[in-house]
Design a protein around this motif. Structure first.
Motif, PDB file in Angstrom:
ATOM      1  N   LEU A   1       0.549  -1.160  -0.013  1.00 52.73           N
ATOM      2  CA  LEU A   1      -0.066  -0.027   0.041  1.00 52.73           C
ATOM      3  C   LEU A   1       0.784   1.227  -0.057  1.00 52.73           C
ATOM      4  O   LEU A   1       0.433   2.338  -0.453  1.00 52.73           O
ATOM      5  CB  LEU A   1      -0.757  -0.104   1.338  1.00 52.73           C
ATOM      6  CG  LEU A   1      -2.154  -0.697   1.265  1.00 52.73           C
ATOM      7  CD1 LEU A   1      -2.978  -0.577   2.639  1.00 52.73           C
ATOM      8  CD2 LEU A   1      -2.981  -0.581   0.291  1.00 52.73           C
ATOM      9  N   ARG A   2       1.934   1.272   0.620  1.00 49.88           N
ATOM     10  CA  ARG A   2       2.926   2.304   0.912  1.00 49.88           C
ATOM     11  C   ARG A   2       4.144   2.560  -0.148  1.00 49.88           C
ATOM     12  O   ARG A   2       4.715   3.421  -0.164  1.00 49.88           O
ATOM     13  CB  ARG A   2       3.210   2.206   2.249  1.00 49.88           C
ATOM     14  CG  ARG A   2       2.120   2.463   3.195  1.00 49.88           C
ATOM     15  CD  ARG A   2       2.805   1.809   4.760  1.00 49.88           C
ATOM     16  NE  ARG A   2       1.487   1.956   5.466  1.00 49.88           N
ATOM     17  CZ  ARG A   2       1.389   3.112   6.579  1.00 49.88           C
ATOM     18  NH1 ARG A   2       2.189   4.189   6.460  1.00 49.88           N
ATOM     19  NH2 ARG A   2       0.318   3.079   7.331  1.00 49.88           N
ATOM     20  N   ARG A   3       4.464   1.361  -0.515  1.00 50.18           N
ATOM     21  CA  ARG A   3       5.971   1.571  -1.328  1.00 50.18           C
ATOM     22  C   ARG A   3       5.766   2.381  -2.630  1.00 50.18           C
ATOM     23  O   ARG A   3       4.688   2.420  -3.269  1.00 50.18           O
ATOM     24  CB  ARG A   3       6.397   0.131  -1.549  1.00 50.18           C
ATOM     25  CG  ARG A   3       5.667  -0.620  -2.758  1.00 50.18           C
ATOM     26  CD  ARG A   3       6.402  -1.987  -2.949  1.00 50.18           C
ATOM     27  NE  ARG A   3       5.503  -2.829  -3.595  1.00 50.18           N
ATOM     28  CZ  ARG A   3       6.161  -3.713  -4.568  1.00 50.18           C
ATOM     29  NH1 ARG A   3       7.222  -3.816  -4.914  1.00 50.18           N
ATOM     30  NH2 ARG A   3       5.214  -4.667  -5.036  1.00 50.18           N
ATOM     31  N   PRO A   4       6.871   3.121  -2.810  1.00 49.53           N
ATOM     32  CA  PRO A   4       6.702   4.048  -4.038  1.00 49.53           C
ATOM     33  C   PRO A   4       7.081   3.103  -5.405  1.00 49.53           C
ATOM     34  O   PRO A   4       7.984   2.354  -5.304  1.00 49.53           O
ATOM     35  CB  PRO A   4       8.146   4.737  -3.602  1.00 49.53           C
ATOM     36  CG  PRO A   4       8.966   4.043  -2.863  1.00 49.53           C
ATOM     37  CD  PRO A   4       7.932   3.223  -2.135  1.00 49.53           C
ATOM     38  N   MET A   5       6.172   3.142  -6.216  1.00 47.89           N
ATOM     39  CA  MET A   5       6.377   2.509  -7.422  1.00 47.89           C
ATOM     40  C   MET A   5       6.612   3.363  -8.724  1.00 47.89           C
ATOM     41  O   MET A   5       6.599   2.750  -9.760  1.00 47.89           O
ATOM     42  CB  MET A   5       4.760   1.932  -7.768  1.00 47.89           C
ATOM     43  CG  MET A   5       4.403   0.857  -6.606  1.00 47.89           C
ATOM     44  SD  MET A   5       5.508  -0.522  -6.447  1.00 47.89           S
ATOM     45  CE  MET A   5       5.204  -1.506  -7.928  1.00 47.89           C
ATOM     46  N   THR A   6       6.874   4.462  -8.412  1.00 47.63           N
ATOM     47  CA  THR A   6       7.559   5.169  -9.747  1.00 47.63           C
ATOM     48  C   THR A   6       8.429   6.127  -9.292  1.00 47.63           C
ATOM     49  O   THR A   6       8.937   6.211  -8.059  1.00 47.63           O
ATOM     50  CB  THR A   6       6.413   6.160 -10.264  1.00 47.63           C
ATOM     51  OG1 THR A   6       6.057   7.332  -9.059  1.00 47.63           O
ATOM     52  CG2 THR A   6       5.120   5.606 -10.556  1.00 47.63           C
ATOM     53  N   PRO A   7       9.285   6.610 -10.108  1.00 52.04           N
ATOM     54  CA  PRO A   7      10.511   7.555  -9.609  1.00 52.04           C
ATOM     55  C   PRO A   7      10.066   8.858  -8.873  1.00 52.04           C
ATOM     56  O   PRO A   7      10.744   9.424  -8.133  1.00 52.04           O
ATOM     57  CB  PRO A   7      11.154   7.974 -11.045  1.00 52.04           C
ATOM     58  CG  PRO A   7      10.721   6.820 -11.885  1.00 52.04           C
ATOM     59  CD  PRO A   7       9.376   6.606 -11.603  1.00 52.04           C
ATOM     60  N   THR A   8       8.765   9.140  -8.907  1.00 49.93           N
ATOM     61  CA  THR A   8       8.134  10.235  -8.093  1.00 49.93           C
ATOM     62  C   THR A   8       7.492   9.798  -6.728  1.00 49.93           C
ATOM     63  O   THR A   8       6.891  10.650  -6.242  1.00 49.93           O
ATOM     64  CB  THR A   8       7.369  11.184  -9.219  1.00 49.93           C
ATOM     65  OG1 THR A   8       6.439  10.515  -9.469  1.00 49.93           O
ATOM     66  CG2 THR A   8       7.970  11.920 -10.202  1.00 49.93           C
ATOM     67  N   GLY A   9       7.673   8.627  -6.617  1.00 47.60           N
ATOM     68  CA  GLY A   9       7.074   7.914  -5.571  1.00 47.60           C
ATOM     69  C   GLY A   9       5.508   7.754  -5.395  1.00 47.60           C
ATOM     70  O   GLY A   9       5.098   7.624  -4.139  1.00 47.60           O
ATOM     71  N   THR A  10       5.064   7.600  -6.369  1.00 45.44           N
ATOM     72  CA  THR A  10       3.567   7.429  -6.439  1.00 45.44           C
ATOM     73  C   THR A  10       3.233   5.978  -5.611  1.00 45.44           C
ATOM     74  O   THR A  10       3.810   5.043  -5.785  1.00 45.44           O
ATOM     75  CB  THR A  10       2.866   7.288  -7.830  1.00 45.44           C
ATOM     76  OG1 THR A  10       3.215   8.506  -8.484  1.00 45.44           O
ATOM     77  CG2 THR A  10       1.569   7.138  -7.948  1.00 45.44           C
ATOM     78  N   ASN A  11       2.209   6.098  -4.714  1.00 48.38           N
ATOM     79  CA  ASN A  11       2.037   4.939  -3.949  1.00 48.38           C
ATOM     80  C   ASN A  11       0.545   4.841  -3.465  1.00 48.38           C
ATOM     81  O   ASN A  11      -0.279   6.004  -3.704  1.00 48.38           O
ATOM     82  CB  ASN A  11       2.911   5.022  -2.588  1.00 48.38           C
ATOM     83  CG  ASN A  11       2.550   6.081  -1.697  1.00 48.38           C
ATOM     84  OD1 ASN A  11       1.553   5.945  -0.798  1.00 48.38           O
ATOM     85  ND2 ASN A  11       3.213   7.339  -2.004  1.00 48.38           N
ATOM     86  N   LEU A  12      -0.130   3.955  -3.514  1.00 47.41           N
ATOM     87  CA  LEU A  12      -1.471   3.869  -3.226  1.00 47.41           C
ATOM     88  C   LEU A  12      -1.983   4.442  -1.997  1.00 47.41           C
ATOM     89  O   LEU A  12      -3.179   5.298  -2.091  1.00 47.41           O
ATOM     90  CB  LEU A  12      -2.088   2.172  -3.267  1.00 47.41           C
ATOM     91  CG  LEU A  12      -1.924   1.629  -4.586  1.00 47.41           C
ATOM     92  CD1 LEU A  12      -2.058   0.064  -4.312  1.00 47.41           C
ATOM     93  CD2 LEU A  12      -2.682   2.269  -5.625  1.00 47.41           C
ATOM     94  N   LEU A  13      -1.576   4.267  -0.845  1.00 46.28           N
ATOM     95  CA  LEU A  13      -2.295   4.945   0.480  1.00 46.28           C
ATOM     96  C   LEU A  13      -1.724   6.583   0.499  1.00 46.28           C
ATOM     97  O   LEU A  13      -2.839   7.225   0.822  1.00 46.28           O
ATOM     98  CB  LEU A  13      -1.660   4.452   1.633  1.00 46.28           C
ATOM     99  CG  LEU A  13      -2.257   4.530   3.036  1.00 46.28           C
ATOM    100  CD1 LEU A  13      -3.621   3.980   3.047  1.00 46.28           C
ATOM    101  CD2 LEU A  13      -1.622   3.970   4.058  1.00 46.28           C
ATOM    102  N   GLY A  14      -0.823   6.921  -0.423  1.00 44.41           N
ATOM    103  CA  GLY A  14      -0.629   8.376  -0.486  1.00 44.41           C
ATOM    104  C   GLY A  14      -1.842   9.117  -1.190  1.00 44.41           C
ATOM    105  O   GLY A  14      -2.102  10.209  -1.251  1.00 44.41           O
ATOM    106  N   LEU A  15      -2.095   8.264  -2.475  1.00 39.59           N
ATOM    107  CA  LEU A  15      -3.080   8.924  -3.412  1.00 39.59           C
ATOM    108  C   LEU A  15      -4.522   9.003  -2.520  1.00 39.59           C
ATOM    109  O   LEU A  15      -5.262   9.972  -2.693  1.00 39.59           O
ATOM    110  CB  LEU A  15      -3.509   7.916  -4.476  1.00 39.59           C
ATOM    111  CG  LEU A  15      -2.245   7.841  -5.727  1.00 39.59           C
ATOM    112  CD1 LEU A  15      -2.616   6.596  -6.587  1.00 39.59           C
ATOM    113  CD2 LEU A  15      -1.997   8.942  -6.137  1.00 39.59           C
TER     114      LEU A  15
END
Length: 197
Positions: free
Chosen positions: A33-47
């Protein structure tokens, strides 16, 4: 044939975007839920955290009806991108519960205010700062769907889950082999186009 009014229709689109985003979190570990999946840090819980903050200010502050809870990560002096990730002490349950309260707050504002209710977005350029509920409803529905699209990509990168809703209602009915062949076809097309340019 009767058609829903535009306010109802726009609100429905906002709700669809919220639902599409939220199901992307279902069944995932705390790490995923939390891990950054793009170079800009996009993550699900952050969204989700970001959209909770977005709705709280656009349907609250903008119309002189502030959201009753303090969201320090939305404040003027908050760390850059503080609304785009969950700190270790912010639980999944807390962020999802906050988003639920914000959604209820937003839904009440949409119900209470007419489409031509006026507000002001102080962080927008002066020539666009004066707005109506209709404009904000369109803006936030678009923002929600934009981030639901980000969640689509992030979730697919995590575990391959795709589609707008559980059951992949908007995806072709195929199997993993079909997708592998399809992806290979696109890769070959890209290579061919690059070689001929």
């Amino acid at each position: 044939m009767t058609h829903p009014d535009i306010k109802t229709r726009l609100h429905e689109y906002l709700v669809y975007g919220r639902e599409a985003l939220l199901w992307k979190l279902e069944g995932l570990s705390e790490y995923d839920l939390r891990r950054p999946m793009t170079p800009t840090g996009t993550n699900l819980l952050g969204l989700v955290k970001h959209l909770a903050g977005t709705e709280s200010v656009y349907f609250g502050l903008v119309f002189g009806r502030p959201f009753p809870e303090d969201l320090p990560w939305m404040g003027e002096h908050a760390e850059t991108n503080a609304d785009m990730w969950a700190t270790p002490d912010e639980s999944r349950a807390e962020i999802l519960a906050l988003y639920e309260r914000v959604r209820a707050f937003t839904d009440a504002a949409i119900a209470d205010l007419p489409m031509d209710a006026t507000g002001r977005v102080p962080w927008w350029p002066e020539e666009r700062a004066n707005v109506t509920l209709g404009q904000i409803l369109v803006h936030v529905a678009m923002e929600t769907h934009r981030h639901a699209g980000h969640a689509d990509v992030v979730r697919e990168l995590i575990d391959g889950a795709v589609g707008m809703r559980v059951g992949r209602e908007n995806m072709p009915e195929t199997d993993p082999n079909w997708w592998a062949d399809y992806r290979n076809k696109l890769e070959e097309a890209a290579k061919t186009a690059a070689a001929s340019s």
